[in-house]
Write a protein that holds these residues in place. Structure first.
Motif, PDB file in Angstrom:
ATOM      1  N   LEU A 208       0.845  -0.878  -0.259  1.00  0.00           N
ATOM      2  CA  LEU A 208       0.057   0.325  -0.163  1.00  0.00           C
ATOM      3  C   LEU A 208       0.607   1.341   0.181  1.00  0.00           C
ATOM      4  O   LEU A 208       0.713   1.927  -0.419  1.00  0.00           O
ATOM      5  N   TRP A 285      -4.593   8.623   6.373  1.00  0.00           N
ATOM      6  CA  TRP A 285      -4.588   7.193   7.072  1.00  0.00           C
ATOM      7  C   TRP A 285      -3.992   7.728   9.210  1.00  0.00           C
ATOM      8  O   TRP A 285      -3.532   8.670   8.700  1.00  0.00           O
ATOM      9  N   LEU A 310      -7.629   4.687   4.444  1.00  0.00           N
ATOM     10  CA  LEU A 310      -6.937   3.670   4.748  1.00  0.00           C
ATOM     11  C   LEU A 310      -7.461   3.516   6.370  1.00  0.00           C
ATOM     12  O   LEU A 310      -7.178   4.056   7.232  1.00  0.00           O
TER      13      LEU A 310
END
Ligand code: NPG
Length: 365
Positions: A208, A285, A310
């Motif tokens: 990611l 995030w 996220l």
């Protein structure tokens, strides 16, 4: 009316040692700010560590900063917003400021009967939980630990990496747990721009993101790195304010941001960074700093804002502590519930705090 403020030092054991590129922790020193009002009390947790290994701030320094320079900004009716404005004349010292801001926010939201989630404009009632996995002594051990967290239900794995413990660790986790696993790495500033070709070897694992590969000050170095690797670069340590975030995005140093309220001086600044990123379509995030339930509660409210797309390091209390200082946060189907009660923080249980408390200093207004 605010009558006084207490600073409470405590220590809590971790369930297992937590090793990062900057050291190993087996316990966590805690510093709480407790605002005493006639009607309610407000709590904030300072996220600084005992030593200045993650950032330049550390607990003893934060306590001194709060006592000498920040408490004078707090009067009988000071709101968190007023405190943030006044505290601008103190440079840096984000973690110290954030702890005071959180305690003031908790107080005023309790008085107003509003939750932090509502105050910030949260749109979710639960948030997806990721877990941060420390550097392990062997790859076998790493696989065992990651397998345990996946069995617990965590929806995303973040591996701590450092030179010598990176590519093979990621390869092993990816090949054992498959391509669908949401996987990312965090270097805590352990590499230099010269490592670009090495870090590009991570590209084949479909991560990611790579979090904070280079030193905090080397925002510009991340621009070069971002061109040399395909995996998105996420900044953590480097992003200490809205202005740094905007500049980093403008020059292409990162395409994702980890927002930690303590690192940027509080929730009000966190919301500004969130809004900037939402506006630009940049995913964010919510990071973690081994908070107890006091600070974890507030992080969950932040992570419920719409730009937090996220999964964050918003793990359950049991990830770090056998017994939290508050009622624990428990994982349900890989998620944690966003607190809906008035206030910003979850308050410690008296019996728990008593076991952990080291000292307390009182300051009258
Ligand atoms: O889940 O609370 C958590 C911790 C997640 O890995 C985590 N935090 O670099 O983001 C980090 C790291 C950290 C921990 C940083 C402790 C500083 C101190």
């Amino acid at each position: 009316m605010i009558r006084g403020i207490e600073l409470i030092d405590a220590r809590i054991d971790l369930v297992s040692p937590f090793r990062t590129s900057f050291g190993t922790q087996t316990y966590r020193d805690l510093l709480f700010v407790r605002v005493l009002d006639d009607d309610v009390e407000g709590w904030g947790e300072c996220v600084a560590m005992s030593e200045p290994g993650y950032s330049s701030e550390y607990i003893d320094g934060c306590r001194a900063m709060i006592e000498r320079f920040l408490l004078p900004f707090v009067g009988p009716q000071t709101s968190a917003e007023q405190f943030v404005e006044r505290a601008k004349e103190v440079r840096g010292n984000y973690m110290a400021k954030a702890a005071v801001e959180a305690a003031l926010l908790d107080r005023q939201l309790r008085l107003a009967g509003q939750s932090l989630a509502e105050y910030l404009g949260a749109t979710k009632d639960r948030v997806a939980s990721g877990v941060s996995v420390g550097i392990q002594s062997s790859i076998d051990e790493l696989i065992k630990v990651v397998g345990g967290y996946l069995a617990d239900g965590y929806l995303r794995i973040k591996l701590k990496i450092e030179p010598g413990a990176d590519i093979e660790q990621v390869r092993a986790v990816r090949s054992t747990f498959g391509d669908d696993l949401l996987l990312q790495v965090d270097a805590n500033a352990a590499y230099s721009v010269g490592d670009a070709a090495h870090l590009a070897k991570l590209d084949e694992f479909d991560l990611l993101l790579i979090e904070q590969p280079l030193p905090e000050e080397d925002v510009v170095g991340h621009v070069d790195l971002a061109r040399a690797v395909r995996t998105p670069i996420c900044l953590d340590e480097s992003i200490t304010s809205y202005e740094v975030a905007r500049g980093a995005l403008d020059i292409g140093a990162c395409s994702i941001i980890n927002i930690k309220p303590g690192r940027v001086g509080g929730f009000i600044e966190s919301k500004r960074i969130h809004d900037l990123c939402l506006d630009r379509g940049v995913p964010v995030w919510c990071g973690g700093m081994l908070e107890t339930g006091v600070g974890r509660a507030a992080n969950l409210a932040l992570a419920a804002l719409p730009g937090f797309t996220l999964p964050g390091d918003t793990s359950a209390s049991s990830r770090y502590f056998a017994e939290d200082v508050t009622e624990p946060f428990v994982l349900e189907g890989g998620h944690l519930g966003v607190p809906t009660e008035p206030g910003a923080s979850r308050h410690p249980l008296a019996a728990q705090l008593e076991k952990m408390e080291v000292r307390r200093t009182s300051h009258h207004l």
